[in-house]
Scaffold this motif. Structure first.
Motif, PDB file in Angstrom:
ATOM      1  N   CYS A 230       0.830  -1.242  -0.126  1.00 22.13           N
ATOM      2  CA  CYS A 230      -0.001  -0.082   0.013  1.00 22.13           C
ATOM      3  C   CYS A 230       0.622   1.113  -0.099  1.00 22.13           C
ATOM      4  N   VAL A 231       1.889   1.288   0.633  1.00 24.60           N
ATOM      5  CA  VAL A 231       2.786   2.440   0.646  1.00 24.60           C
ATOM      6  C   VAL A 231       3.168   3.081  -0.658  1.00 24.60           C
ATOM      7  N   ASN A 232       3.362   2.242  -1.711  1.00 27.14           N
ATOM      8  CA  ASN A 232       3.742   2.712  -3.024  1.00 27.14           C
ATOM      9  C   ASN A 232       2.455   2.657  -3.879  1.00 27.14           C
ATOM     10  N   GLU A 233       1.282   2.689  -3.451  1.00 24.48           N
ATOM     11  CA  GLU A 233       0.097   2.672  -4.309  1.00 24.48           C
ATOM     12  C   GLU A 233      -0.615   4.122  -3.587  1.00 24.48           C
ATOM     13  N   PRO A 234      -0.783   5.376  -4.500  1.00 26.89           N
ATOM     14  CA  PRO A 234      -1.154   6.445  -3.853  1.00 26.89           C
ATOM     15  C   PRO A 234      -2.490   6.127  -3.466  1.00 26.89           C
ATOM     16  N   GLN A 235      -3.516   5.503  -4.060  1.00 27.71           N
ATOM     17  CA  GLN A 235      -5.056   5.600  -3.951  1.00 27.71           C
ATOM     18  C   GLN A 235      -5.110   4.748  -2.627  1.00 27.71           C
ATOM     19  N   CYS A 236      -4.393   3.664  -2.439  1.00 28.61           N
ATOM     20  CA  CYS A 236      -4.517   2.774  -1.305  1.00 28.61           C
ATOM     21  C   CYS A 236      -3.957   3.409  -0.047  1.00 28.61           C
ATOM     22  N   ARG A 237      -2.838   4.179  -0.204  1.00 28.72           N
ATOM     23  CA  ARG A 237      -2.236   4.922   1.082  1.00 28.72           C
ATOM     24  C   ARG A 237      -3.538   6.033   1.423  1.00 28.72           C
ATOM     25  N   GLN A 238      -3.755   6.539   0.257  1.00 29.26           N
ATOM     26  CA  GLN A 238      -4.744   7.854   0.732  1.00 29.26           C
ATOM     27  C   GLN A 238      -5.942   7.394   1.506  1.00 29.26           C
ATOM     28  N   HIS A 239      -6.646   6.131   1.056  1.00 27.93           N
ATOM     29  CA  HIS A 239      -7.742   5.757   1.822  1.00 27.93           C
ATOM     30  C   HIS A 239      -7.507   5.443   3.087  1.00 27.93           C
ATOM     31  N   TYR A 240      -6.249   4.813   3.688  1.00 26.58           N
ATOM     32  CA  TYR A 240      -5.970   4.694   5.018  1.00 26.58           C
ATOM     33  C   TYR A 240      -5.684   6.031   5.777  1.00 26.58           C
ATOM     34  N   VAL A 241      -5.250   6.709   5.121  1.00 23.58           N
ATOM     35  CA  VAL A 241      -4.886   8.028   5.892  1.00 23.58           C
ATOM     36  C   VAL A 241      -6.245   8.969   6.075  1.00 23.58           C
ATOM     37  N   CYS A 242      -6.894   8.809   4.985  1.00 23.64           N
ATOM     38  CA  CYS A 242      -8.385   9.770   4.658  1.00 23.64           C
ATOM     39  C   CYS A 242      -9.167   9.027   6.115  1.00 23.64           C
ATOM     40  N   CYS A 243      -9.209   7.976   6.245  1.00 19.05           N
ATOM     41  CA  CYS A 243     -10.035   7.365   7.156  1.00 19.05           C
ATOM     42  C   CYS A 243      -9.756   7.764   8.481  1.00 19.05           C
ATOM     43  N   LEU A 244      -8.725   8.128   8.804  1.00 20.25           N
ATOM     44  CA  LEU A 244      -8.320   8.639  10.080  1.00 20.25           C
ATOM     45  C   LEU A 244      -8.687  10.076  10.646  1.00 20.25           C
TER      46      LEU A 244
END
Length: 383
Positions: free
Chosen positions: A354-368
């Protein structure tokens, strides 16, 4: 079809843990943490075979789980919240104004919970459980613990679609309890099942709850949730503005069940207390986990270990809303830190680049940033 046979102690797939793993976990906690002041359980005592639930099976499970807790913690107070999986069918907890409440309502469930929890809560609290599965206790002088039935916001609680207006007056009851504590100078801990930022919670409830938390930000010292099974948190903001001042946050504790693709976990909180004027804020949160694959391979009881300390691992000066908010900013740009967070989110059991997939990473960070359901557009704008 069975794709992967479950091991003796469970499996890190779409599987719940067997009873023996739950019992072994309680035995370990009782032996390893002899100084517990009290225990919090945030609901969901049922496995995920949702469509074979029966009232009799659910009542038996609640009684059996309570007995395991008594066996291992005979003198430790235990405070529980009801989960959505206690409903039969799942989520089905209608308020008193529904038709046929006497036959379709959750009285059978609330009475079972009240009976099993009565050894740890007062007679007045028992009445609260019998009515709306919510109650108030005082674990320590100056600290009020509110157990809140958040199944009254569950999106699959179809009884709510008849009338979503504050089922059983629960939010009004919460406000009255918070107002009384504010006037007395008490601090409050809220324990509940579904966090209001999860899209399993109806938007109306979540919006109102968010406003309540912000109104009583100086009275509510901490909030504890489950439901998602993952290890994460959610931050509240003044005026629902993520660029503004963070006001509060939800601890969302990882589950003991392995469902889905998780190693089991539990958490120990260190809380400021035991003296007059204590803040009752959480000073640190230590998460413990185990490796089910290793336990199965060695044919031994799961071996539990400290996975991480929130303050040490994330270099937090404290566990205040502003510290959690700063962590969100760092997770967005620090690859090593995000990788660590993602590993703990799944308890080291799920491989995802996930760290290298912008959309995946954004999802995790956004939810916080989202402590109000169905409002990602507001809280994640510009990410």
């Amino acid at each position: 079809p069975v794709k992967v046979p479950a091991g003796k102690w469970g499996a890190v797939y779409n599987c719940d843990i067997p009873h023996k793993t739950f019992d072994a976990a309680m035995k370990h906690i009782a032996q390893a943490h002899k100084d517990l002041d009290y225990i919090i359980i945030t609901g969901d005592m049922e496995s995920h075979d949702n469509w074979v639930y029966t009232r009799e099976k659910t009542m038996d499970n609640i009684i059996n789980i309570t007995q395991v807790l008594i066996n291992h913690f005979p003198t430790t107070p235990i405070y529980e919240a009801v989960g959505n999986h206690e409903g039969v069918p799942q989520d089905s907890m209608g308020p008193h104004n529904m038709e046929e409440y006497d036959t379709r309502g959750p009285t059978w469930l609330y009475n079972t919970l009240a009976d099993q929890w009565s050894r740890w809560i007062t007679p007045e609290s028992v009445k609260g459980v019998q009515y709306r599965a919510s109650y108030v206790e005082y674990p320590s002088p100056g600290l009020k613990l509110i157990s809140l039935n958040s199944d009254y916001c569950a999106i699959s609680n179809f009884y709510l679609y008849l009338n979503q207006t504050d089922p059983d007056d629960t939010l009004n009851w919460l406000i009255s309890e918070l107002l009384a504590s504010e006037q007395k100078g008490e601090k409050v801990h809220i324990i509940s099942h579904i966090p209001a930022g999860d899209n399993y919670c109806l938007k109306g409830w979540a919006h109102n709850f968010y406003e309540i938390v912000n109104r009583f930000e100086n009275t509510i010292a901490a909030q504890f949730y489950g439901h998602t099974h993952q290890d994460h948190f959610q931050v509240y903001y003044e005026n629902s503005n993520p660029a503004g001042r963070p006001t509060h946050f939800n601890f969302i504790t990882p589950s003991l069940t392995s469902y889905s693709y998780n190693n089991p976990a539990y958490r120990i909180y260190t809380i400021d207390g035991g003296y007059e004027g204590a803040s009752y804020t959480v000073l640190d949160a230590e998460t413990y986990t185990t490796d089910l694959n290793e336990a199965n391979a060695k044919d031994q009881e799961p071996q539990w270990f400290l996975e991480y300390s929130a303050r040490d691992t994330f270099s937090l000066p404290d566990l205040s809303p502003s510290s959690w908010n700063s962590l969100i900013d760092r997770l967005a740009v620090d690859d090593d830190l995000f990788t660590k967070f993602h590993r703990y989110y799944w308890r080291s059991s799920y491989e995802e680049n996930c760290v290298n997939e912008p959309q995946c990473r954004q999802h995790y960070v956004c939810c916080l940033r989202v402590a109000k359901s169905f409002d990602e557009d507001t809280f994640c704008a510009g990410m």
